[in-house]
Scaffold this motif. Structure first.
Motif, PDB file in Angstrom:
ATOM      1  N   GLY A  68       0.782  -1.236   0.000  1.00 23.61           N
ATOM      2  CA  GLY A  68       0.000   0.000   0.000  1.00 23.61           C
ATOM      3  C   GLY A  68       0.808   1.277   0.000  1.00 23.61           C
ATOM      4  O   GLY A  68       0.233   2.360   0.080  1.00 23.61           O
ATOM      5  N   VAL A  69       2.143   1.197  -0.084  1.00 19.40           N
ATOM      6  CA  VAL A  69       2.994   2.388  -0.163  1.00 19.40           C
ATOM      7  C   VAL A  69       3.946   2.186  -1.336  1.00 19.40           C
ATOM      8  O   VAL A  69       4.515   1.109  -1.508  1.00 19.40           O
ATOM      9  CB  VAL A  69       3.774   2.616   1.145  1.00 19.40           C
ATOM     10  N   GLN A  74       3.347  10.128  -1.556  1.00 23.21           N
ATOM     11  CA  GLN A  74       2.332   9.722  -2.512  1.00 23.21           C
ATOM     12  C   GLN A  74       1.351  10.857  -2.735  1.00 23.21           C
ATOM     13  O   GLN A  74       1.055  11.633  -1.822  1.00 23.21           O
ATOM     14  CB  GLN A  74       1.590   8.477  -2.019  1.00 23.21           C
ATOM     15  N   LEU A  75       0.864  10.924  -3.970  1.00 23.92           N
ATOM     16  CA  LEU A  75      -0.128  11.929  -4.313  1.00 23.92           C
ATOM     17  C   LEU A  75      -1.514  11.316  -4.181  1.00 23.92           C
ATOM     18  O   LEU A  75      -1.774  10.244  -4.732  1.00 23.92           O
ATOM     19  CB  LEU A  75       0.098  12.416  -5.747  1.00 23.92           C
ATOM     20  N   ASP A  76      -2.362  11.970  -3.432  1.00 18.13           N
ATOM     21  CA  ASP A  76      -3.760  11.556  -3.353  1.00 18.13           C
ATOM     22  C   ASP A  76      -4.479  12.233  -4.523  1.00 18.13           C
ATOM     23  O   ASP A  76      -4.711  13.445  -4.498  1.00 18.13           O
ATOM     24  CB  ASP A  76      -4.371  11.994  -2.022  1.00 18.13           C
ATOM     25  N   PRO A  77      -4.832  11.473  -5.560  1.00 20.60           N
ATOM     26  CA  PRO A  77      -5.427  12.107  -6.750  1.00 20.60           C
ATOM     27  C   PRO A  77      -6.741  12.823  -6.459  1.00 20.60           C
ATOM     28  O   PRO A  77      -7.100  13.773  -7.154  1.00 20.60           O
ATOM     29  CB  PRO A  77      -5.647  10.927  -7.706  1.00 20.60           C
ATOM     30  N   ALA A  78      -7.453  12.382  -5.437  1.00 21.92           N
ATOM     31  CA  ALA A  78      -8.751  12.976  -5.145  1.00 21.92           C
ATOM     32  C   ALA A  78      -8.631  14.363  -4.527  1.00 21.92           C
ATOM     33  O   ALA A  78      -9.459  15.240  -4.761  1.00 21.92           O
ATOM     34  CB  ALA A  78      -9.552  12.062  -4.216  1.00 21.92           C
ATOM     35  N   THR A  79      -7.590  14.565  -3.709  1.00 25.20           N
ATOM     36  CA  THR A  79      -7.442  15.844  -3.010  1.00 25.20           C
ATOM     37  C   THR A  79      -6.236  16.637  -3.499  1.00 25.20           C
ATOM     38  O   THR A  79      -6.073  17.795  -3.135  1.00 25.20           O
ATOM     39  CB  THR A  79      -7.273  15.605  -1.509  1.00 25.20           C
ATOM     40  N   GLY A 401      -1.817   2.821  -6.226  1.00 28.44           N
ATOM     41  CA  GLY A 401      -0.532   3.231  -6.771  1.00 28.44           C
ATOM     42  C   GLY A 401      -0.668   4.266  -7.868  1.00 28.44           C
ATOM     43  O   GLY A 401      -1.774   4.595  -8.321  1.00 28.44           O
ATOM     44  N   PRO A 402       0.459   4.789  -8.341  1.00 28.48           N
ATOM     45  CA  PRO A 402       0.436   5.760  -9.438  1.00 28.48           C
ATOM     46  C   PRO A 402      -0.081   5.107 -10.713  1.00 28.48           C
ATOM     47  O   PRO A 402      -0.032   3.885 -10.872  1.00 28.48           O
ATOM     48  CB  PRO A 402       1.900   6.169  -9.573  1.00 28.48           C
ATOM     49  N   ASP A 403      -0.562   5.924 -11.635  1.00 28.41           N
ATOM     50  CA  ASP A 403      -1.109   5.394 -12.893  1.00 28.41           C
ATOM     51  C   ASP A 403      -0.035   4.746 -13.747  1.00 28.41           C
ATOM     52  O   ASP A 403      -0.272   3.729 -14.397  1.00 28.41           O
ATOM     53  CB  ASP A 403      -1.776   6.527 -13.679  1.00 28.41           C
ATOM     54  N   LEU A 404       1.151   5.344 -13.743  1.00 27.15           N
ATOM     55  CA  LEU A 404       2.281   4.831 -14.511  1.00 27.15           C
ATOM     56  C   LEU A 404       3.526   4.854 -13.629  1.00 27.15           C
ATOM     57  O   LEU A 404       3.600   5.630 -12.662  1.00 27.15           O
ATOM     58  CB  LEU A 404       2.537   5.675 -15.762  1.00 27.15           C
ATOM     59  N   LEU A 405       4.502   4.038 -13.972  1.00 28.02           N
ATOM     60  CA  LEU A 405       5.771   4.054 -13.262  1.00 28.02           C
ATOM     61  C   LEU A 405       6.891   4.029 -14.297  1.00 28.02           C
ATOM     62  O   LEU A 405       7.029   3.059 -15.053  1.00 28.02           O
ATOM     63  CB  LEU A 405       5.898   2.850 -12.327  1.00 28.02           C
TER      64      LEU A 405
END
Length: 532
Positions: A68-69, A74-79, A401-405
């Protein structure tokens, strides 16, 4: 039957590619002896190959999708808030929990991403740049005891920007690293444990700024000295790293490239004028050096004042990536990157990716474009591969996780950036960059001698340690026991694999850190060259 005693030396950033000469020249005799009398080889790191999440992947035997990390922050895409995880953010029990359950006492010291510490049958002393100056030991009273007995220090108070091998901060770093091992020896001598894990994160700091120069050798010699003292007290010794280190060719600023290509847009602020005039933390720091003022003022005061100025990359504020996020124009930005790999697609503004098909098309477009980036001088690829989320991460938390890595080539340091006019920068303070392959050495009864192991991964170490201790393996591991390291016909080779239900991770909120902790950690990560 007596319990096996297991020692683990965790060397952040350690790899054979630049210490092999020192081994051959006899400068690291204890490490050379383990290599000659044991099994050794390269160790594949996590995705991304970064201290966080790699140390947790080691300890849990699982990749990030089950933890989970996914990076330091990490960027919270919602906020659109940048979150700094703590140890409580990881959703898995660790190798020392299973050893404790089986009746073995454990000592853990210096491992990043262990703050706040968990209660063990033994002790834990947190480490890494993400540890707070208070509450860093379990039991809690150990902190005061270590500080009184050893003048114990958690963190280097200076940074290595513009440092030379004669700079005071280098001697400070050597002392801090030595005290980490001294503390482990002190605690084990006072109250012996069956399993002792010691990590030095600051080895990696020196390698980033000096690569294979003298200060790095000095640190490795400290490691070698303590290995010679501690290894004879244990049956098995494992020397391992979370990732390797490669020589930096250039720095690449992925957000600057996204901006250049029309995927990312920023907002101009009045304070940007300081940056345009060349007034930033680096220039002011050099001025203070010339005036001999740096050592007059307390380091933490200087750090706080520095963050009132832009960094040399144009970033303001103590929160590093949060400051970058605040500069982004989210009404037009389609993609945003953090350093060392994570890329987020802006899905809040539905006008930018109105449908699932549009989202997938944007991901495909970015993958193709980023994988096609070449160094204009050499033609070398900057990024080895760009993974979709479901390629990089599997497990119950993969969707977080992020959309892309974007996995960069070892010799190109991806700093994300934002304000640079050119995505490429030929000269950067880092001389050593994270390398996907680190190292492992395993030594002890039943381990092959003068042998090389191939295909070892960081998630394979926890199950191998449990097998050495004859403890059943959790049933949800990503890793496997490194059976190729065992002498054919040995008890280890003949011992059947046994399994048990995985333990529930310690309860706690996903992200328990407050704003003060966020600022403290972001400040250190910026000083390391990870943020901004």
């Amino acid at each position: 039957m007596s319990k096996p005693r297991i020692l683990v030396f965790g060397l952040d950033g350690g790899s054979f590619n630049f210490i092999s000469g020192w081994l051959a020249d006899g400068k690291l005799p204890n490490l050379a002896r383990l290599v000659a009398q044991g099994t050794a080889g390269e160790l594949e790191s996590s995705l991304p190959p970064v201290t966080s999440p790699a140390w947790k992947c080691y300890a849990a035997g699982k990749y990030a999708g089950k933890l989970g990390v996914f990076w330091w922050q990490q960027l919270d895409p919602a906020t659109r808030e940048v979150i700094t995880p703590t140890s409580l953010s990881f959703k898995s029990a660790e190798v020392w929990d299973y050893l404790n359950q089986a009746g073995l006492r454990t000592g853990v010291i210096g491992v990043p991403r262990t703050y706040p510490p968990k209660t063990l049958n033994g002790f834990m002393v947190c480490g890494g740049p993400d540890v707070s100056q208070t509450g860093y030991t379990s039991p809690p009273e150990l902190a005061a005891e270590l500080e009184q007995a050893l003048d114990y220090e958690l963190n280097i108070k200076g940074d290595f920007f513009d440092a030379t091998q004669d700079s005071p901060v280098v001697q400070e770093a050597l002392a801090v690293i030595d005290k980490t091992f001294a503390a482990a020896a002190y605690l084990h001598r006072k109250d012996p444990v069956d399993f002792l894990h010691i990590t030095t994160f600051d080895l990696n700091r020196l390698q980033h700024f000096f690569f294979d120069e003298a200060p790095t050798l000095w640190v490795w010699q400290i490691v070698d000295k303590w290995l010679g003292e501690l290894a004879p007290q244990f049956d098995y010794t494992l020397v391992m790293s979370d990732h390797g280190t490669a020589k930096v060719a250039k720095v690449f600023f992925l957000n600057a490239w996204l901006k250049q290509q029309g995927y990312l847009f920023t907002r101009t602020r009045p304070a940007d004028l300081l940056f345009r005039l060349g007034i930033n933390r680096t220039t002011i720091s050099r001025l203070l050096d010339v005036l001999h003022l740096k050592r007059i003022f307390p380091f933490e005061l200087m750090r706080r004042i520095a963050y009132l100025l832009p960094s040399s990359t144009g970033v303001f504020g103590e929160f590093g990536n949060q400051a970058v996020v605040q500069r982004v124009d989210w009404t037009r930005t389609r993609a945003f990157a953090l350093a060392q790999g994570p890329i987020y697609i802006n899905r809040i503004n539905r006008d930018l990716a109105p449908t699932e098909a549009a989202y997938q098309a944007l991901c495909a477009e970015l993958i193709q474009a980023i994988e096609a980036i070449r160094d204009p001088e050499t033609g070398a690829r900057v990024f080895v591969k760009v993974y979709r989320r479901d390629e990089a991460f599997q497990g119950p938390y993969a969707a977080d996780g992020p959309d892309l890595l974007a996995l960069n080539a070892d010799e190109y340091h991806n700093r994300a950036g934002l304000a640079q006019p050119d995505p490429f920068q030929a000269h950067w303070q880092w001389k050593g960059n994270n390398r996907r392959f680190g190292m492992c050495i395993l030594h002890g009864p039943g381990i092959r001698q003068q042998a090389e192991i191939s295909g070892a991964r960081i998630v394979d170490l926890a199950p191998t340690i449990l097998h050495l201790a004859d403890v059943p393996l959790p049933d949800d591991l990503d890793g496997r026991v490194l059976g190729d390291a065992f002498e054919p016909g040995s008890a280890l080779a003949q011992r059947p694999l046994r399994y048990q239900p995985s333990l529930t991770a310690a309860a706690g909120p996903d992200h328990s850190a407050d704003a003060g902790y966020d600022a403290e950690v972001a400040s250190r990560l910026t000083g390391l060259g990870y943020l901004g």
